[in-house]
Design an enzyme around this catalytic site. Structure first.
Site, PDB file in Angstrom:
ATOM      1  N   SER A   1      44.502  52.380  38.364  1.00  0.00           N
ATOM      2  CA  SER A   1      43.112  52.822  38.205  1.00  0.00           C
ATOM      3  C   SER A   1      42.918  54.178  38.881  1.00  0.00           C
ATOM      4  CB  SER A   1      42.138  51.798  38.806  1.00  0.00           C
ATOM      5  OG  SER A   1      42.476  51.527  40.153  1.00  0.00           O
TER       6      SER A   1
ATOM      7  N   GLU B   1      51.225  44.368  33.645  1.00  0.00           N
ATOM      8  CA  GLU B   1      50.245  43.782  32.726  1.00  0.00           C
ATOM      9  C   GLU B   1      50.984  43.077  31.597  1.00  0.00           C
ATOM     10  OE1 GLU B   1      47.345  46.666  31.423  1.00  0.00           O
ATOM     11  OE2 GLU B   1      46.927  47.328  33.475  1.00  0.00           O
TER      12      GLU B   1
ATOM     13  N   GLU C   1      41.478  39.693  35.171  1.00  0.00           N
ATOM     14  CA  GLU C   1      40.410  40.698  35.051  1.00  0.00           C
ATOM     15  C   GLU C   1      39.478  40.371  33.887  1.00  0.00           C
ATOM     16  OE1 GLU C   1      41.650  44.790  35.274  1.00  0.00           O
ATOM     17  OE2 GLU C   1      39.725  45.541  34.541  1.00  0.00           O
TER      18      GLU C   1
HETATM   19  O1  KIV Z   1      44.526  49.413  38.797  1.00  0.00           O
HETATM   20  C1  KIV Z   1      43.855  48.661  39.526  1.00  0.00           C
HETATM   21  O2  KIV Z   1      43.219  49.079  40.503  1.00  0.00           O
HETATM   22  C2  KIV Z   1      43.842  47.245  39.176  1.00  0.00           C
HETATM   23  C3  KIV Z   1      42.816  46.382  39.809  1.00  0.00           C
HETATM   24  C4  KIV Z   1      41.468  46.751  39.356  1.00  0.00           C
HETATM   25  C5  KIV Z   1      43.104  44.944  39.635  1.00  0.00           C
HETATM   26  O3  KIV Z   1      44.631  46.829  38.381  1.00  0.00           O
END
Ligand code: KIV
Length: 266
Positions: free
Chosen positions: A45, A115, A182
């Site tokens: 993220s 994932e 999620e």
């Molecule tokens: O990339 C991320 O920060 C995540 C979390 C939101 C679980 O995968």
């Protein structure tokens, strides 16, 4: 020794909640450790939150490693998980093993996060076999955002629920010790949590998961671009920082900064 995989499994067994924060740098990781958080996730993220991109897709393995090294220095005692970025583990088993190995060797991570479900089970099994702990990620999978057509709650229909249950079982059987859920309905996450050996960590998956994860910049109110339903801002960070910057600008422009006390004299 700080937080280990055994600490986390013991917490699940004893019904004690696990806390995880997605962090990308030394300072925020250090704050997590000082606050007694269990796990830091170096999440891809960072593509959106740190780099200002639209999706996680362009994030590279080298960038993940760069951020993970900084997080490790800030939180040496927390359990550190590193996201494997898009296309770093999908091309071939060999390439995936090599890339996960790099993350473990170069960053001090204790686990990698991938994932996917059934389709990555052989990789999860092989990683576990060679000693690399794996965290799965089901429900809404940000690396598949274009397939979903945008953020979406997964598991509302009977078919979607069955698919998540099947994927979860495949990950668990392959050795994943933890799975991030999620944007999954509360009831689906509850069923998975109650029927599994693996730890469930929710983000938009209700209160029954074994643990909860939020992105640092969401939690402290620094990321104002979007606010999904599941985000709780504990402080209005962006507002506080903006006000500080405005005061700095004003003080400099008025000649109030620096003061004699903030200067080295003649
Ligand atoms: O990339 C991320 O920060 C995540 C979390 C939101 C679980 O995968």
């Amino acid at each position: 020794m700080g937080v280990t995989l055994r600490t986390l499994l013991k917490k699940k067994k004893e019904g004690r909640k696990i806390t995880m924060v997605s962090t990308y740098d030394y300072i925020s990781a250090k704050l997590c450790q000082e606050a007694g958080i269990d796990c830091v996730l170096v999440g891809d993220s960072l593509g959106m939150v740190f780099q200002g991109l639209e999706t996680t897709l362009p994030v590279t393995l080298d960038e993940m490693i760069y951020h993970a090294k900084a997080v490790r220095r800030g939180a040496p005692d927390l359990f550190m998980i590193v996201d494997m970025p898009f296309m770093s583990y999908q091309v071939s088993l060999e390439k995936a093993l090599e890339n996960c190995g790099r993350v473990m060797k170069e960053t001090g991570a204790q686990a990698v996060k991938l994932e996917g479900g059934e389709e990555i089970a052989p990789l999860v099994a092989r990683l576990t076999e060679i000693g690399i702990p794996v965290v799965g990620h089901l429900g809404f999978k940000p690396q598949s955002v274009h397939l979903f057509g945008g953020p979406k709650v997964m598991g509302k229909s009977k078919e979607e629920k069955e698919k998540i249950m099947k994927d979860f079982k495949a990950l668990e059987d392959a050795g994943a010790f933890m799975v991030v859920l999620e944007s999954v309905p509360t009831g689906v996450a509850k069923d998975l949590t109650e029927s599994s050996r693996s730890i469930t960590v929710g983000i938009g998956a209700g209160k029954y998961c074994d643990g909860q994860v939020l992105v640092f910049h969401d939690l402290v109110g620094l990321y104002e671009e979007v606010k999904p339903k599941f985000v709780r801002r504990y402080v209005q960070g962006a507002k506080i920082f903006r006000e500080a910057l405005e005061r700095f600008k004003m003080d400099v422009e008025r000649g109030d900064f620096p003061s004699p006390e903030e200067s080295y004299g003649e």
